[in-house]
Scaffold this active site. Structure first.
Site, PDB file in Angstrom:
ATOM      1  CE1 TYR A 113      -4.117  -1.921   0.437  1.00 39.08           C
ATOM      2  CE2 TYR A 113      -2.694  -3.324   1.760  1.00 39.08           C
ATOM      3  CZ  TYR A 113      -3.877  -3.121   1.079  1.00 39.08           C
ATOM      4  OH  TYR A 113      -4.807  -4.124   1.029  1.00 39.08           O
ATOM      5  N   PRO A 114       0.577   2.243  -0.856  1.00 38.28           N
ATOM      6  CG  PRO A 114      -0.435   3.621  -2.471  1.00 38.28           C
ATOM      7  CD  PRO A 114      -0.536   2.258  -1.834  1.00 38.28           C
ATOM      8  CE  LYS A 115      -2.357   1.364   4.162  1.00 34.16           C
ATOM      9  NZ  LYS A 115      -2.941   0.672   5.313  1.00 34.16           N
ATOM     10  CB  VAL A 116       3.234   8.874   3.224  1.00 36.35           C
ATOM     11  CG1 VAL A 116       4.144   8.223   2.199  1.00 36.35           C
ATOM     12  CG2 VAL A 116       2.144   9.671   2.529  1.00 36.35           C
TER      13      VAL A 116
END
Length: 248
Positions: A113-116
């Site tokens: 998941y492209p999580k920040v």
């Protein structure tokens, strides 16, 4: 600590893991979804092959997690793009911003998941469901929807949130080059839709160099939904290996 014991740990720090070794169950996950039309050239610039885009749409979402095993309550916002992969319709998860570090670390390391870290919120104000995303104290997105104006068919609501999701997993090696670079696929399972609503909506995106949601500009709001559900996220499977240039 013996080598055999080290191998039992799947995350760091070794003696105080960043996230719990559990498959999270989401209870009372509340969605605000706003689907909008955008610039097709902007989409082509961010969606990786071999995924293909059709109609130039983006789904902006804010999700308030009522309770999540292993993480507790938190909120998340981001963008998903409808795509096609070898004839299968799904969504490419383009950006995700969370206010919970364990969920961020787990989503990136275990899955793709492209999580920040960011500061999303979902609340009701003066008859409107309001979803916002801030980054570093600056507003990045504001979405509003009429609060529970019209019931939405629950089967349709389930279909909206259970399409396959595609993500790009990149892990660098010690030489700075990709050690792993794969397109992966997952989907939501074990779903119970508790409430589902639709209504009029608006969406504003604001320019921010570290949260460039506005690079996919809002040209027209197409639809909106407000969904309350329980669900589980399934694991990911690789479907394309960029380092081999072929399907896994």
């Amino acid at each position: 600590m013996k080598a055999a014991d080290v191998r039992q740990h799947v995350t760091t720090p070794l003696t105080s893991p960043a996230y719990a070794p559990t498959v999270p169950r989401f209870t009372d996950r509340e969605y605000l979804n706003v689907v909008y039309r955008t610039d097709p050239e902007a989409l082509r610039a961010v969606v990786p092959e071999p995924l293909r885009i059709g109609e130039p749409l983006v789904r902006f979402e804010v999700m308030k997690m009522g309770d999540v095993s292993g993480y507790g309550p938190y909120t998340e916002a981001g963008q998903a793009i409808p795509v096609d992969f070898e004839g299968e319709q799904g969504e490419y998860l383009h950006a995700m911003y969370l206010d919970n570090f364990p969920a961020t670390a787990s989503g990136r390391e275990v899955s793709a998941y492209p999580k920040v870290i960011g500061s999303p919120a979902l609340y009701v104000a003066s008859g409107a469901l309001v979803g916002t995303l801030d980054h570093g104290g600056l507003r990045v997105a504001t979405a509003t929807m009429g609060y529970k104006h019209h019931p939405l068919d629950r089967d349709e609501a389930e279909a909206q949130i259970t399409v396959p999701a595609f993500m790009l997993k990149t892990i660098p090696g010690y030489d700075g080059l990709p050690r792993v670079q794969e397109l992966v696929r997952t989907r939501i399972t074990d779903v119970t839709v508790k409430e589902a609503w639709t209504g009029p909506a608006r969406l504003q995106l604001f320019q921010h160099v570290l949260a460039p949601l506005a690079d996919l500009p809002v040209l027209e709001v197409v639809s909106a939904s407000h969904i309350l559900t329980d669900l589980t996220l399934s694991g990911v499977e690789p479907v394309h290996d960029y380092l081999k240039g072929a399907a896994s």
